[in-house]
Write an enzyme that holds these catalytic residues in place. Sequence first.
Site, short mmCIF file in Angstrom:
data_model
loop_
_atom_site.label_atom_id
_atom_site.label_comp_id
_atom_site.label_asym_id
_atom_site.label_seq_id
_atom_site.Cartn_x
_atom_site.Cartn_y
_atom_site.Cartn_z
N GLU A 1 10.07 -4.17 4.66
CA GLU A 1 10.73 -3.74 3.53
C GLU A 1 12.25 -3.94 3.73
O GLU A 1 13.12 -3.21 3.70
CB GLU A 1 10.48 -2.07 3.56
CG GLU A 1 8.93 -2.10 3.30
CD GLU A 1 8.93 -0.39 3.08
OE1 GLU A 1 9.42 -0.07 2.15
OE2 GLU A 1 7.90 0.20 3.63
N GLY B 1 1.01 -1.15 -0.06
CA GLY B 1 -0.03 0.09 -0.02
C GLY B 1 0.86 1.22 -0.04
O GLY B 1 1.89 1.03 0.21
#
Length: 579
Positions: A500, A372
């Site tokens: 990440e 997102g």
Amino acid sequence: MKQVQQNSSWKLLIQLIKETKPPRLLISIAMVLSLLTTIAGLAIPLLTSKLIDEGSLQSLDGRNLGGIAAAFLIQAAAGAVSVYLLARVGQHVIASLRNRLWNKLLVLPVSYYDSHQTGDTVSRMTNDTGVIKNLITEHLVGFITGVISIIGTIGVLFILDWPLTLVMFSVIPLSLLILIPIGRKMVKVSRGLQDETAGFSANLTRVLAEIRLVKASNAETMEYNRGRIGINKLFTLGIKEGVIQAILSPLISSIIIVILVLIIGYGGIRVSSGEMTAGELAAFFIYLFQIIMPITSIASFFTQFQKTMGATEKIMGILSLEIEELEDGIQKFDTNQPLTLQELTFSYPSSDPILKSVSFSVQPNSVTAIVGPSGSGKTTLFSLLERFYSPDTGRIKLGELSINDLSLKSWRSQIGYVSQESPIYAGTIRENICYGVHGQDKELTEAAKMAYADIFIQELPDKYDTEVGERGIKLSGGQRQRIAIARALLRKPNILMLDEATSSLDSKSEIVVQDALQNLMKGRTTLVIAHRLSTVIDADQIVFLEKGMVTGRGTHNELVNTHELYREFAERQLRVPDG
């Protein structure tokens, strides 16, 4: 009102000291020795007065001389031992206090550190406990012995010559009218100086911890100006303190001179009239100094005490905070069950909701990717899973159990977390990989090999004992990530969270780290945050977060067909350039 606060401060300090369980036997022995020191000190002027009144060397009494020598010896020996014992008690109190405070800081929730600067917290642990230490080890001894000495000396003076004693003490009420307002001003300045020092220390910690950011941003001048403002404030307060001391010191000296003049004048009259002897007048002078010296110690004690009150209140404020109960809850549970998020809503203090009614399930031994736009709440979601925070509403379940019913220590031991910039501590590679676990050399090497970290570690001069520098500055980004993955592997977690983990790496490092992550993900329930869809298109499930809400859920192909924003993400990132 001030009196109530003063009494409350006394009670806080006494409570704080009591909770450290000081050795009462040592305190009792020290008090007895302090009393003995005072008695010996009180005997010396009386014995000296007899020597003076005897009038000649030939008439000197050997017993009298022996008594003076014995009094000096007792005073010195008992005083030295009592000071040592009280200092030892003080060190015990401070060591115990720092131990409590350190233990407390380690189990405070993450939300505390969100709202408090690190430098300010460090100041509580070092500066504030140091202020209390100074009060106990340096000033409390002088205060206790001083009070005993003054009370004893005043009693002897009234017995020796009560009219001269009354004349001597007639100066005190007038002196107090002058000294008390000055003392209050000193208290105010001292507290301001203490608070400003803590703030200055916090700013220094912040700047020096991020010195590379300062230099890269050409912010040296800006930070110098900020620091100069703090230095100037400290300078101004220091000057105010100096002015007060400049007034106080000559004032006290003048009061002492006035008292001496009164004793010499009125005492001389009484000696001339035969109402007292020359030896008794000499004793008076000695007793006067036995009052003046302790008064100085007592004044220093109260100045330090005022500083200590602020420090005590701040330390008690930390010690009274609610902590994370690490051991409470279910210790053993099966992690091979679905992880379910039910209607999670969360907001940080004084902010709009970050997550809004987030719901989805993660099947055991599967990979769930959370994607997102930036600011959609992905990392916050991981923080709730780690139980760094509690949701405002909703809950997270493992099977049928709420994770809040599980022991926090046991729950976190099941989680392996690798972030975009995994923290590396100053120390060796070995210490960083083994942080929080007790891995054997064989397990350490296996974890490093699976993380593809062993390749570069073996090329280093000291291999696993190589120092990495503060925050791992001596290592490249890819090397730091591989050490973080090795650390997670060594924990043998059943639930894996990757935030990440490859986004800040170059393409060559990313390939190696991705291979290492594949080893880490085998046989584990995995949640992945990723901006690069290429790293998660094969995930069993992709959850799309948008402005804190789940707006899409499914496989890559399903979302491409059903979710417009995800399709835009995919087209932008996965489009193959025309040849």
